[in-house]
Write a protein that holds these residues in place. Sequence first.
Motif, short mmCIF file in Angstrom:
data_model
loop_
_atom_site.label_atom_id
_atom_site.label_comp_id
_atom_site.label_asym_id
_atom_site.label_seq_id
_atom_site.Cartn_x
_atom_site.Cartn_y
_atom_site.Cartn_z
N TYR A 12 -53.29 33.49 -95.42
CA TYR A 12 -54.52 32.85 -95.98
C TYR A 12 -55.20 31.86 -94.78
O TYR A 12 -54.35 31.51 -93.77
CB TYR A 12 -54.23 31.85 -97.53
CG TYR A 12 -53.14 30.74 -97.21
CD1 TYR A 12 -53.60 29.57 -96.74
CD2 TYR A 12 -51.90 31.06 -97.66
CE1 TYR A 12 -52.69 28.68 -96.54
CE2 TYR A 12 -51.06 30.04 -97.39
CZ TYR A 12 -51.32 29.02 -96.88
OH TYR A 12 -50.41 27.94 -96.77
N ARG A 21 -57.89 32.41 -99.70
CA ARG A 21 -56.75 33.19 -100.11
C ARG A 21 -57.03 34.10 -101.25
O ARG A 21 -58.00 33.77 -101.70
CB ARG A 21 -55.65 32.02 -100.69
CG ARG A 21 -56.14 31.44 -101.91
CD ARG A 21 -55.07 30.58 -102.74
NE ARG A 21 -55.62 29.83 -103.72
CZ ARG A 21 -56.02 30.44 -104.77
NH1 ARG A 21 -56.23 31.67 -105.17
NH2 ARG A 21 -56.65 29.64 -105.82
N PRO A 22 -56.01 35.13 -101.36
CA PRO A 22 -56.34 35.99 -102.38
C PRO A 22 -56.44 35.51 -103.76
O PRO A 22 -55.79 34.48 -103.98
CB PRO A 22 -55.14 36.98 -102.06
CG PRO A 22 -54.54 36.85 -101.12
CD PRO A 22 -54.83 35.32 -100.69
N ASP A 24 -55.68 34.85 -107.58
CA ASP A 24 -54.51 35.30 -108.59
C ASP A 24 -55.13 35.04 -110.09
O ASP A 24 -56.20 34.42 -110.34
CB ASP A 24 -53.33 34.42 -108.21
CG ASP A 24 -53.55 32.81 -108.38
OD1 ASP A 24 -54.16 32.53 -109.37
OD2 ASP A 24 -52.80 32.27 -107.58
N SER A 25 -54.21 35.39 -110.85
CA SER A 25 -54.92 35.12 -112.36
C SER A 25 -55.35 33.83 -112.88
O SER A 25 -55.84 33.70 -113.67
CB SER A 25 -53.82 35.50 -113.27
OG SER A 25 -52.38 35.03 -113.37
N SER A 26 -54.68 32.80 -112.21
CA SER A 26 -55.08 31.48 -112.51
C SER A 26 -56.54 31.03 -112.38
O SER A 26 -57.09 30.05 -112.54
CB SER A 26 -54.05 30.37 -112.10
OG SER A 26 -54.18 30.39 -110.48
N ASP A 27 -56.96 31.78 -111.36
CA ASP A 27 -58.37 31.74 -110.96
C ASP A 27 -59.64 32.17 -111.78
O ASP A 27 -60.67 32.13 -111.71
CB ASP A 27 -58.58 32.25 -109.44
CG ASP A 27 -57.64 31.68 -108.37
OD1 ASP A 27 -57.70 30.46 -108.27
OD2 ASP A 27 -57.33 32.47 -107.55
N GLU A 57 -60.21 38.54 -115.20
CA GLU A 57 -58.77 38.72 -115.07
C GLU A 57 -58.41 40.19 -114.92
O GLU A 57 -57.73 40.67 -113.98
CB GLU A 57 -57.93 38.38 -116.46
CG GLU A 57 -58.17 37.00 -116.87
CD GLU A 57 -57.60 36.54 -118.08
OE1 GLU A 57 -57.63 37.30 -118.98
OE2 GLU A 57 -57.11 35.53 -118.32
N ILE A 60 -59.34 40.86 -110.94
CA ILE A 60 -58.31 40.16 -110.18
C ILE A 60 -56.97 41.23 -110.15
O ILE A 60 -56.44 41.35 -109.18
CB ILE A 60 -58.07 38.82 -110.70
CG1 ILE A 60 -59.01 37.80 -110.53
CG2 ILE A 60 -56.64 38.35 -110.02
CD1 ILE A 60 -59.06 36.39 -111.03
N ALA A 61 -56.64 41.57 -111.34
CA ALA A 61 -55.52 42.35 -111.61
C ALA A 61 -55.58 43.71 -110.86
O ALA A 61 -54.55 43.95 -110.27
CB ALA A 61 -55.25 42.51 -113.02
N GLN A 64 -55.46 43.44 -106.75
CA GLN A 64 -54.31 42.62 -106.19
C GLN A 64 -53.72 43.59 -104.88
O GLN A 64 -53.62 44.86 -105.17
CB GLN A 64 -53.36 42.43 -107.29
CG GLN A 64 -53.52 41.16 -108.24
CD GLN A 64 -53.48 39.90 -107.55
OE1 GLN A 64 -52.80 39.72 -106.81
NE2 GLN A 64 -54.71 39.25 -107.89
N ARG A 66 -51.16 45.37 -103.07
CA ARG A 66 -49.93 46.05 -103.39
C ARG A 66 -49.08 46.80 -102.25
O ARG A 66 -48.77 47.83 -102.49
CB ARG A 66 -49.90 47.02 -104.54
CG ARG A 66 -50.57 46.32 -105.96
CD ARG A 66 -50.59 47.19 -107.22
NE ARG A 66 -50.87 46.67 -108.45
CZ ARG A 66 -52.08 46.35 -108.63
NH1 ARG A 66 -53.22 46.44 -107.84
NH2 ARG A 66 -52.38 45.67 -109.82
#
Length: 69
Positions: A12, A21-22, A24-27, A57, A60-61, A64, A66
Motif C-alpha cells: 500500500y 490500499r486494497p 476489504d469487507s469493512s470498506d 461487498e 470487493i469479495a 480480492q 488471490r
Amino acid sequence: MVDLNTPGALPYLAHARLRMRPLDSSDAPEFARIAGDPRVAPMIFIATTPWPVAEAEAVIARDQYRDRL
C-alpha cells in the motif's frame, strides 16, 4: 508496509494525507455510499443509485487479490 514475500500480500502507498490500499469487507458501507452518489455512479459502470451495501461487498469479495492477476 507489507512484506512482499508474504503470499497474498499487496503493498500500500502511504503519505501524510493519503493512504492507498486494497479494499476489504469493512470498506463496503462507505464504498457503497460514495459509489452510489448520483454524481459518481455514472463513472462506475457497476454502481446504481443508491448502491446496496451487499452489492459493494460482492464486488470487493470478487476483486480480492488471490496470489494471481
